[in-house]
Design an enzyme around this catalytic site. Structure first.
Site, PDB file in Angstrom:
ATOM      1  CG  HIS A  79      -0.254   0.077   2.535  1.00 47.91           C
ATOM      2  ND1 HIS A  79       0.380   1.222   3.005  1.00 47.91           N
ATOM      3  CD2 HIS A  79      -0.075  -0.860   3.490  1.00 47.91           C
ATOM      4  CE1 HIS A  79       0.902   0.984   4.188  1.00 47.91           C
ATOM      5  NE2 HIS A  79       0.649  -0.278   4.507  1.00 47.91           N
ATOM      6  CG  ASP A 106      -0.552 -19.989  13.134  1.00 46.50           C
ATOM      7  OD1 ASP A 106      -0.266 -20.014  14.345  1.00 46.50           O
ATOM      8  OD2 ASP A 106       0.020 -20.681  12.272  1.00 46.50           O
ATOM      9  CB  SER A 148       1.482  -3.371   5.380  1.00 45.65           C
ATOM     10  OG  SER A 148       0.389  -2.963   6.151  1.00 45.65           O
TER      11      SER A 148
END
Length: 414
Positions: free
Chosen positions: A223, A350, A365
């Site tokens: 991003h 998880d 990210s």
């Protein structure tokens, strides 16, 4: 009159019923499920294949002679066409490493206004009076490029001493314009000022997504990096990507996104350059190579249409520089023909990762997503109200932004 109204009501009810029932019919479902476009690797063979394996159904498909289209037919009648896009066979080294970034802006960024106290105790903001706005990028002053706060400080000092105005060339959104102002002398701080808060750099941490050995190009974050005050994307003059070491994790919760904390040295931990800051991440070239012990030979690319809803894995770092693999689930896959930043919804499943982070945290990210032995994308955003889930971007759009050719040139030329 009543008879006509009754007939209209009956017709309307029948039409509504058909609209509700038609999508449930198996043939229509199969027709809607046929993609209009499919991406295949250059080495893949395009074979005629039945749309349905049921022996009593006549849905079949056959390929055209140029291998660029597949026509689907029912009982010998062509009904729908699928375009075949040949993609290059690309292998990437998956990332997962924690990285630090430093960006130097193109020009200097205005992030606020302040008042300057003059000789007669009058308070003014020359910048605000000249209608310079927060978010504007000062590109030039009196014709000279501005790439740092030092450049601007020297210009203001010189213009103030000479009693001359400064003519700025600035960028506001996509528009280039000018503004002229006269520096004011701040009697308290004994210097000339223009009443603007500015910034010329930004720094932070994220995760490496991939490295392309053939070109030395990489992609990270998934991003855009925006200024913390203006919330606008940073237009970069130059940038550096470095190794970073995760020191702690602030666990996320509903309404409060978590965060990785890390440290890095721009001098000692340099990995390479940053040349692009886009909605799909940061991109550039590494000074050397980058390896991944779990995938020493790299992985092929999995394109958007090949992504399946179901189990997948991500690579990321939670402590120091130790890279780990964690289980996730692709909840939704939304392939598009044109680039989109939010192509998948990813859920952390998880238990170890959930216990440590609460889900997706800032700094994660760019963590690569792997499914069926292919790298399919990167984690990009977290849902504030549900930190266990967030968005992912498809890898093909990151590759395009990195300047890595993904389409087979022979097909494009045909």
């Amino acid at each position: 009159m009543n008879h006509k109204l009754t007939s209209k009501h009956i017709c309307g009810s029948v039409l509504l019923l058909l609209m509700l029932i038609l999508p449930l019919f198996s043939p229509l479902q199969k027709y809607l499920a046929i993609p209009t476009e499919v991406k295949v690797s250059t080495s893949a063979e395009i074979e005629a294949a039945p749309v349905s394996s049921h022996p009593n159904e006549a849905w079949t498909a056959f390929s055209s002679t140029n291998d660029s289209q597949v026509f689907h037919e029912f009982a010998g009648v062509p009904l729908k066409k699928t375009d075949i896009k040949k993609m290059k066979d690309i292998r990437l080294i998956p990332g997962g490493q924690s990285v630090g970034v430093e960006l130097h802006t193109k020009g200097v960024l205005v992030v606020g206004h302040h008042l300057v106290t003059g000789e007669a105790d009058e308070k003014t903001s020359p910048g605000e009076d000249a209608r310079v706005q927060v978010g504007d990028i000062l590109l030039k002053g009196n014709g000279e490029e501005l790439n740092s706060m030092e450049d601007l400080s020297s210009l203001v000092k010189e213009a103030g001493k000479d009693g001359k105005a400064i003519k700025f060339t600035l960028k506001r959104n996509k528009e280039i314009m000018t503004a002229t102002l006269n520096p004011s002398f701040n009697k308290q701080e004994k210097e000339y000022q223009i009443g603007l808060y500015i910034r010329d750099s930004a720094a932070g941490i994220g995760t490496m997504t991939f490295y392309h050995p053939d070109s030395k190009k990489y992609g990270a974050l998934g991003h855009v990096i925006s200024d913390m005050d203006t919330k606008k994307p940073i237009e970069i003059h130059e940038g550096t990507i470095v190794r970073s070491h995760v020191t702690s994790i602030e666990k996320g919760s509903q309404g409060v996104p978590g965060e990785k904390r890390a440290e890095f040295s721009l001098k000692d931990d340099r990995l390479g350059t940053i040349t692009k800051n886009t909605p799909f991440g940061i991109f550039g070239e590494l000074d050397g190579s980058m390896d991944n012990k779990s995938y020493p030979n790299g992985l092929p690319v999995g394109y958007a249409e090949q992504v399946e809803e179901g189990p997948a894995k991500i690579l990321t770092v939670l402590d120091g520089d130790k890279m780990q693999t964690f289980d996730v689930e692709i909840v939704s896959n939304m392939p598009k023909k044109s680039p989109v930043t939010k192509g998948m919804i990813v859920k952390i499943t998880d238990p170890k990762l959930l216990d440590k982070t609460g889900g997706i945290v800032q700094g994660m990210s760019g963590s690569p997503i792997i499914q069926n032995g292919k790298i399919i994308g990167a984690v990009t955003h977290v849902f504030v109200n549900d930190p266990t889930s967030g968005y992912g971007v498809h890898i093909e759009w990151m590759l395009q932004e990195a300047g890595i050719e993904i389409y087979d040139k022979q097909q494009k030329a045909s």
